[in-house]
Design a protein around this motif. Sequence first.
Motif, PDB file in Angstrom:
ATOM      1  N   ARG A   1       0.816  -1.219   0.000  1.00 23.92           N
ATOM      2  CA  ARG A   1       0.000   0.000   0.000  1.00 23.92           C
ATOM      3  C   ARG A   1       0.849   1.268   0.000  1.00 23.92           C
ATOM      4  O   ARG A   1       0.368   2.339  -0.356  1.00 23.92           O
ATOM      5  CB  ARG A   1      -0.913   0.002   1.225  1.00 23.92           C
ATOM      6  N   SER A   2       2.082   1.147   0.426  1.00 25.15           N
ATOM      7  CA  SER A   2       2.938   2.324   0.511  1.00 25.15           C
ATOM      8  C   SER A   2       3.371   2.778  -0.877  1.00 25.15           C
ATOM      9  O   SER A   2       3.709   1.961  -1.739  1.00 25.15           O
ATOM     10  CB  SER A   2       4.176   2.007   1.354  1.00 25.15           C
ATOM     11  N   HIS A   3       3.376   4.110  -1.069  1.00 23.72           N
ATOM     12  CA  HIS A   3       3.837   4.654  -2.341  1.00 23.72           C
ATOM     13  C   HIS A   3       5.099   5.487  -2.140  1.00 23.72           C
ATOM     14  O   HIS A   3       5.448   6.333  -2.957  1.00 23.72           O
ATOM     15  CB  HIS A   3       2.726   5.509  -2.982  1.00 23.72           C
ATOM     16  N   GLU A   4       5.790   5.213  -1.034  1.00 19.62           N
ATOM     17  CA  GLU A   4       7.026   5.919  -0.748  1.00 19.62           C
ATOM     18  C   GLU A   4       8.122   5.484  -1.726  1.00 19.62           C
ATOM     19  O   GLU A   4       8.085   4.368  -2.272  1.00 19.62           O
ATOM     20  CB  GLU A   4       7.477   5.627   0.687  1.00 19.62           C
ATOM     21  N   PRO A   5       9.123   6.345  -1.950  1.00 13.78           N
ATOM     22  CA  PRO A   5      10.253   5.954  -2.815  1.00 13.78           C
ATOM     23  C   PRO A   5      10.899   4.669  -2.309  1.00 13.78           C
ATOM     24  O   PRO A   5      11.120   4.514  -1.106  1.00 13.78           O
ATOM     25  CB  PRO A   5      11.209   7.147  -2.700  1.00 13.78           C
ATOM     26  N   GLY A   6      11.172   3.741  -3.208  1.00 17.70           N
ATOM     27  CA  GLY A   6      11.789   2.470  -2.838  1.00 17.70           C
ATOM     28  C   GLY A   6      10.816   1.425  -2.360  1.00 17.70           C
ATOM     29  O   GLY A   6      11.213   0.294  -2.072  1.00 17.70           O
ATOM     30  N   SER A   7       9.514   1.755  -2.283  1.00 14.60           N
ATOM     31  CA  SER A   7       8.515   0.796  -1.822  1.00 14.60           C
ATOM     32  C   SER A   7       8.247  -0.251  -2.912  1.00 14.60           C
ATOM     33  O   SER A   7       8.556  -0.027  -4.097  1.00 14.60           O
ATOM     34  CB  SER A   7       7.213   1.523  -1.481  1.00 14.60           C
ATOM     35  N   PRO A   8       7.677  -1.421  -2.545  1.00 10.32           N
ATOM     36  CA  PRO A   8       7.346  -2.432  -3.567  1.00 10.32           C
ATOM     37  C   PRO A   8       6.480  -1.887  -4.693  1.00 10.32           C
ATOM     38  O   PRO A   8       6.675  -2.242  -5.859  1.00 10.32           O
ATOM     39  CB  PRO A   8       6.609  -3.505  -2.752  1.00 10.32           C
ATOM     40  N   LEU A   9       5.523  -0.997  -4.346  1.00  9.67           N
ATOM     41  CA  LEU A   9       4.650  -0.442  -5.373  1.00  9.67           C
ATOM     42  C   LEU A   9       5.426   0.436  -6.345  1.00  9.67           C
ATOM     43  O   LEU A   9       5.203   0.372  -7.568  1.00  9.67           O
ATOM     44  CB  LEU A   9       3.520   0.358  -4.726  1.00  9.67           C
ATOM     45  N   ARG A  10       6.335   1.253  -5.834  1.00 10.06           N
ATOM     46  CA  ARG A  10       7.154   2.098  -6.711  1.00 10.06           C
ATOM     47  C   ARG A  10       8.029   1.232  -7.627  1.00 10.06           C
ATOM     48  O   ARG A  10       8.185   1.532  -8.821  1.00 10.06           O
ATOM     49  CB  ARG A  10       8.024   3.022  -5.868  1.00 10.06           C
ATOM     50  N   ARG A  11       8.613   0.171  -7.071  1.00 15.60           N
ATOM     51  CA  ARG A  11       9.449  -0.714  -7.888  1.00 15.60           C
ATOM     52  C   ARG A  11       8.610  -1.412  -8.955  1.00 15.60           C
ATOM     53  O   ARG A  11       9.048  -1.584 -10.108  1.00 15.60           O
ATOM     54  CB  ARG A  11      10.153  -1.751  -7.000  1.00 15.60           C
TER      55      ARG A  11
END
Length: 284
Positions: free
Chosen positions: A79-89
Amino acid sequence: RESIAAMAATVAEEAECAVAGWRPGETVDVHGWARTVAMRIAMRALLGLDPDDGDTGGRAAREFERALAFYGTDRLARRSHEPGSPLRRFEAAREALDRIVYAQIARRRRAGDGRGDILAMLLGARDDDGRALDDREIRDQLLTLMFAGHDTTASTISFLLYELARNPEERALLQAVADRAPGAAPGLAGTANRLEDAIDETLRLYPPAWVGPRLALAEDTLAGVRVPAGARVNYCSWATHRLPDLWSEPDRFDPARFADERAAALPKGAYVPFGGGSRTCVGM
């Protein structure tokens, strides 16, 4: 079916190369090995890319693996959209893969070649009104096929080899059938029926997609439980495939159960590694 049969040479070639480096006594990460083989075949058979081309085919394979890894992460972390998060990757991998796929679609449209891969079939497909698929539709179809056929195939191959290692008599039988097929394509002719039974039994014990979602179109009662219209219901093929009233010795690896009239006598829904009805998985 005919197109898949035509790709058998590609499958056999990749399989031959994949086992060529194995040596007696060596320890092999079978699941990692199977994922690599499945991805190489997908790159060639679906996209017409060279998996040994590190700039395009190899990069597409790496980005697809990166995107797929997202589904193996913790649900809360997704759920996290922080830099380096699974979603960003995941998003970065998807964008990189899209650039490769769309470039390949454009390249093949310009070339107009008739090679026999899935991309060529999609480029040539027309609906009932004679309309061709647009780039987005072709991209979606290709990635769906990659998703449906990559990790699931690797899982099935891994569990098949696992069960053959635990059942040397079954492995010896398959080997004996293969040895009686001189000149046959490796892993294809001669062993086909017996191998298919072993794969079916592997899918029974270890269905790769072991849960499936459905939507109740109308109110119903299931095992005494009221299911309202619009409710989301999951079935579990792993559980169904191990019900003792449907399968004798359900935990035993027994490919022969698919080789005789016992398989034909199974009730509808007893064996559903690919789901059923109008939503049967294209991975079948």
